[in-house]
Design an enzyme around this catalytic site. Structure first.
Site, mmCIF file in Angstrom:
data_model
loop_
_atom_site.group_PDB
_atom_site.id
_atom_site.type_symbol
_atom_site.label_atom_id
_atom_site.label_comp_id
_atom_site.label_asym_id
_atom_site.label_seq_id
_atom_site.Cartn_x
_atom_site.Cartn_y
_atom_site.Cartn_z
ATOM 1 N N GLU A 187 0.935 -1.366 -0.809
ATOM 2 C CA GLU A 187 0.146 0.234 -0.109
ATOM 3 C C GLU A 187 1.292 1.668 -0.304
ATOM 4 O O GLU A 187 2.011 1.150 0.398
ATOM 5 C CB GLU A 187 -0.508 0.254 1.353
ATOM 6 N N GLY B 264 -2.473 4.442 -3.500
ATOM 7 C CA GLY B 264 -3.832 2.686 -3.683
ATOM 8 C C GLY B 264 -3.103 1.794 -3.028
ATOM 9 O O GLY B 264 -1.874 1.644 -2.219
ATOM 10 N N ASP C 148 12.705 9.295 -10.345
ATOM 11 C CA ASP C 148 12.017 8.262 -9.211
ATOM 12 C C ASP C 148 12.569 6.850 -9.024
ATOM 13 O O ASP C 148 11.879 5.957 -7.989
ATOM 14 C CB ASP C 148 10.846 8.118 -8.834
#
EC number: 2.7.11.1
Length: 395
Positions: A75, A79, A202
């Site tokens: 999680e 979401g 990222d």
């Protein structure tokens, strides 16, 4: 797991380096061949050339046993990720424990930013195919529902194996750390290559997933964007990424190019070497930022051994740790032009992997030759640390 079943939106464009995402949330993918559609990857639509399956919401409900809480495997801010099963040939739902194991990321229904990243993920991973990118199998866009379907990565995220303590998460052995670093570098080098030219934006431990054999794959392409490469750069008005990993020039001015990814990869190498998070507010103030803490130890080959994860004990040769640190140092150059390309990083790490367990002729512990970082005073606002250019050979 209760937060998976309540509305939650991303509170900040930048998130800190401490992630609770068991599955590296925004799982991820690969696809199509080494060519990328020339079409612009817009924020408003799924590219027609994206060759992945469009699932109905009911199909994914059946595949995940109605998104039951005990199916949750991860999680995060956008979401939850659920474990599910599909028939391998038809990609239709099948009973648990049979067929193809999948990971289904279910986007929270609030937040336009999350929707944009959902689209970005499909439009990049639906076009790209590489052994070190997690495979995107399909998606669901139905009414307010937005979901992504990925191959299941059995060993979870690198984050868990580096930082989690306890009986279940054993420290990752040295040879696997080198393998994972090389795999991640190959994935990033592919993204930077022609004709792909994608800036990942990222790179971090929670976005590197491991399969059953500990092969590493990049995941979560929600922040990715097209080029530019070389010395060209974008100027972004919205700085996005993860604190502790982002390049200093990107943080301070919004300038973004492929060398920004290289800096983040250097931070990742320090994490792999030290077993410490890029940013950890539970550490003493002077040790919160991994790069700042490690800098004094990266001034010589003798000192660098002091930052190596002590759980590795005698698994590595000193020169192997020195070589990985040398790659990290050069990736972390304050000047973007002084950083290596990811192709150069791949070659250096490949050489390290090829020579694991083979003692060198010299003793790097006695050799105090500078690795790259120089000590001394600089403007505190810049936090500069300089180094030698990335040359023909790392060490």
């Amino acid at each position: 797991m209760g937060s998976c079943f309540s509305s939650r939106v991303k509170a900040d464009i930048f998130h800190n380096g401490k992630s609770s995402d068991l599955y590296g949330l925004s799982l991820s993918s690969r696809k199509s061949s080494s060519t990328v559609a020339a079409a612009q990857k817009t924020e408003g639509e799924i590219l027609s050339s994206t060759p992945v399956k469009s699932f109905t919401f009911n199909e994914l409900k059946l595949a995940t046993r109605n998104f039951r809480p005990d199916s949750v495997i991860g999680e995060g801010g956008f979401g939850c990720v659920f474990k599910g099963w599909l028939d391998e040939s038809t990609l239709t739902p099948t009973k648990p424990g049979t067929g193809l194991v999948i990971a289904v990321k279910k986007l929270n229904q609030e937040g336009f930013q999350g929707h944009r990243e959902w689209l970005t993920e499909i439009n990049y991973l639906g076009q790209l195919s590489h052994p070190n990118l997690v495979k995107l199998i399909g998606y669901c866009l139905e009414d307010e529902h937005r979901l992504l379907v990925y191959e299941f990565m059995q060993k979870g995220s690198l984050e868990n194996h580096l930082f989690r303590r306890g009986a279940y998460f054993k420290p990752l052995p040295w040879f696997l750390r080198v393998n994972v670093a090389l795999d991640a570098a190959k994935g990033l080098a592919f993204l930077h290559s022609d004709p792909v030219k994608v800036i990942y934006r990222d790179i971090k431990a929670s976005n590197i997933l491991l399969d059953a054999d500990y092969n590493a794959k990049l995941s979560d392409f929600g922040l990715a964007r097209d080029g530019p490469m070389g010395d060209l750069s974008y100027v972004s008005t919205r700085v996005m990424g993860t604190y502790g990993y982002a390049a200093p020039e990107y943080m301070s001015s919004g300038h973004l190019n492929a060398r920004s990814d290289v800096y983040s990869f250097g931070v990742l190498l320090l994490e792999i070497l030290s077993g410490k998070r890029a940013l950890d507010h539970n550490r003493p103030a002077k040790e919160e930022n991994l790069v700042d803490w490690a800098r004094p130890y990266l001034t010589s080959k003798r000192k660098v051994l002091l930052i190596v994860d002590n759980r590795l004990d005698t698994q590595y040769l000193p020169e192997e740790a020195v070589r990985m640190a040398s790659v990290a140092v050069q990736c972390l150059s304050f000047e973007p032009k002084s950083r290596p390309t990811m192709d150069q990083v791949v070659r250096a790490l490949q050489q390290l992997q090829d020579n694991l367990g083979k003692p060198s002729q010299t003793n790097p512990v006695k050799d105090t030759k500078k690795l790259g970082f120089k000590t001394g005073t600089t403007k505190s606002s810049e936090k500069r640390f300089t180094q030698k250019p990335f040359g023909r050979h790392l060490v």
